[in-house]
Design a protein around this motif. Sequence first.
Motif, short mmCIF file in Angstrom:
data_model
loop_
_atom_site.label_atom_id
_atom_site.label_comp_id
_atom_site.label_asym_id
_atom_site.label_seq_id
_atom_site.Cartn_x
_atom_site.Cartn_y
_atom_site.Cartn_z
N LEU A 14 43.44 40.67 45.14
CA LEU A 14 43.29 39.56 44.18
C LEU A 14 41.90 38.95 44.24
O LEU A 14 41.34 38.54 43.23
CB LEU A 14 44.33 38.48 44.48
CG LEU A 14 45.79 38.89 44.24
CD1 LEU A 14 46.74 37.99 45.00
CD2 LEU A 14 46.11 38.88 42.75
N GLU A 15 41.34 38.93 45.44
CA GLU A 15 40.04 38.29 45.63
C GLU A 15 38.88 39.18 45.22
O GLU A 15 37.74 38.73 45.14
CB GLU A 15 39.89 37.84 47.10
CG GLU A 15 40.66 36.57 47.38
CD GLU A 15 40.94 36.35 48.87
OE1 GLU A 15 40.50 37.19 49.68
OE2 GLU A 15 41.60 35.34 49.19
N SER A 16 39.16 40.47 44.98
CA SER A 16 38.05 41.38 44.68
C SER A 16 38.16 42.02 43.28
O SER A 16 37.28 42.77 42.89
CB SER A 16 38.01 42.50 45.73
OG SER A 16 39.22 43.22 45.68
N CYS A 17 39.23 41.71 42.54
CA CYS A 17 39.40 42.43 41.26
C CYS A 17 38.58 41.80 40.14
O CYS A 17 38.32 40.61 40.12
CB CYS A 17 40.88 42.49 40.87
SG CYS A 17 41.62 40.89 40.55
N GLU A 18 38.20 42.66 39.18
CA GLU A 18 37.55 42.17 37.95
C GLU A 18 38.60 41.77 36.93
O GLU A 18 38.40 40.86 36.13
CB GLU A 18 36.67 43.26 37.35
CG GLU A 18 35.43 43.55 38.16
CD GLU A 18 34.71 44.83 37.72
OE1 GLU A 18 33.60 45.05 38.23
OE2 GLU A 18 35.24 45.59 36.89
N PHE A 44 49.36 33.87 42.74
CA PHE A 44 48.40 34.98 42.76
C PHE A 44 47.44 34.93 41.57
O PHE A 44 46.26 35.27 41.69
CB PHE A 44 49.12 36.34 42.78
CG PHE A 44 49.78 36.68 44.10
CD1 PHE A 44 49.68 35.82 45.18
CD2 PHE A 44 50.48 37.87 44.25
CE1 PHE A 44 50.28 36.14 46.41
CE2 PHE A 44 51.08 38.19 45.46
CZ PHE A 44 50.98 37.33 46.54
N ALA A 45 47.96 34.53 40.40
CA ALA A 45 47.10 34.49 39.21
C ALA A 45 45.93 33.53 39.43
O ALA A 45 44.79 33.84 39.08
CB ALA A 45 47.91 34.07 37.99
N ASN A 93 40.38 32.07 40.11
CA ASN A 93 39.36 31.25 40.78
C ASN A 93 38.17 32.05 41.28
O ASN A 93 37.08 31.50 41.44
CB ASN A 93 39.98 30.48 41.95
CG ASN A 93 40.90 29.38 41.46
OD1 ASN A 93 40.82 28.99 40.30
ND2 ASN A 93 41.79 28.91 42.32
N GLN A 94 38.37 33.35 41.53
CA GLN A 94 37.21 34.14 41.97
C GLN A 94 36.53 34.81 40.77
O GLN A 94 35.64 35.62 40.93
CB GLN A 94 37.56 35.13 43.10
CG GLN A 94 38.61 36.19 42.76
CD GLN A 94 38.10 37.38 41.95
OE1 GLN A 94 36.91 37.51 41.69
NE2 GLN A 94 38.99 38.25 41.52
N GLY A 95 36.97 34.48 39.55
CA GLY A 95 36.27 34.97 38.35
C GLY A 95 36.89 36.16 37.66
O GLY A 95 36.31 36.73 36.74
N ALA A 96 38.09 36.55 38.08
CA ALA A 96 38.73 37.71 37.42
C ALA A 96 39.18 37.32 36.00
O ALA A 96 39.45 36.16 35.73
CB ALA A 96 39.95 38.16 38.23
N PHE A 97 39.22 38.34 35.16
CA PHE A 97 39.76 38.18 33.81
C PHE A 97 41.27 38.44 33.91
O PHE A 97 41.69 39.51 34.37
CB PHE A 97 39.09 39.20 32.88
CG PHE A 97 39.42 39.02 31.44
CD1 PHE A 97 38.77 38.06 30.67
CD2 PHE A 97 40.39 39.80 30.84
CE1 PHE A 97 39.07 37.89 29.32
CE2 PHE A 97 40.72 39.64 29.50
CZ PHE A 97 40.05 38.69 28.74
#
Length: 242
Positions: A177-181, A198-199, A204-208
Amino acid sequence: MQETLIQAVRGRLEETESLTVLTGAGISADSGVPTFRGPEGLWKNFRPEELASPGAFEQTPQLVWEWYNWRRESLATKQPNAAHVALVELEKRVKNFWLITQNVDGLHPAAGSRNLSEIHGNIWHVRCTACGKREINRTIPLPLLPYCQCGGLLRPHIVWFGESLDPEDLKQSFQALESCEILLIIGTSGVVYPAASFASVAKNQGAFVVEVNVEVNPHSEFVDMSIQGRAKDVVPQLLPCP
Ligand code: BJW
Ligand code: ZN
């Protein structure tokens, strides 16, 4: 309108090198597996605290096993659907792919998903309450009091309410979750923690964040795109062109 959204997501999936997917009971609804909540849901007829809790198993293990035997019997007739299969295809195409499922039905591994965390366990696995040994067991029905070779009582390898998730599964899930685009959320009501958070971890880390669901739910208000439709119809359409 839905077609435009689907095209936009397909375009992003074509480009991405890092995709995490979170699934819930809705993806298996199209295989004929009942969801938990809603008018046809399992919890309409069964109270979670009487069947899916450590206390219930302590007090009436026969009743709990009777319920799981009934569910195993029904699940044995179910097959993965086009949405499960499309996720296997996405796993092949995207460099960093991880699938987090709340489902215990085993339909993702049956379809061929490998990069997978079954965070609520698997109904086809049993675990010894004494020695902790875990194994696949597809016997139907199991005795109402099934025992391990060590003499301990076996239980379903499922995370019940009030129980902690496997730390390895949690670690792997947060890493994904913390590394996905892109985070793709399919068929979950988003009310059971920790999966319900999880969403926001990915967002929060910028994923779409994209969701596919037949109805609006707590995730809908902050996701980047919400596609309304059945998983088996929508998910195959998200596949990038070969
Ligand atoms: C379609 C579709 C189609 C339909 N196409 N879409 C208060 C606040 C915060 C947390 C807690 C709290 N009180 C207690 C807690 C903790 C508790 C929790 O979250 N409770 C909430 C209900 C409030 N969580 C836990 O206990 C977890 N452990 C934990 O947190 O440990 C630490 C801790 C312990 C104690 C206290 C506090 C912290 C463990 C949770 C394990 C849940 N396990 C279950 C039962 C398994 C039993 C079994 O299967 O045998 O797992 S609960 C049940 O819900 C099952 C599912 O995996 C899970 C999620 O359900 P899901 O997948 O979302 O299904 P539905 O039915 O809800 O939704 C289906 C969706 O699909 C809908 O949106 C439809 O619209 C959609 N849909 N057809 C696309 N064709
Ligand atoms: Zn044992």
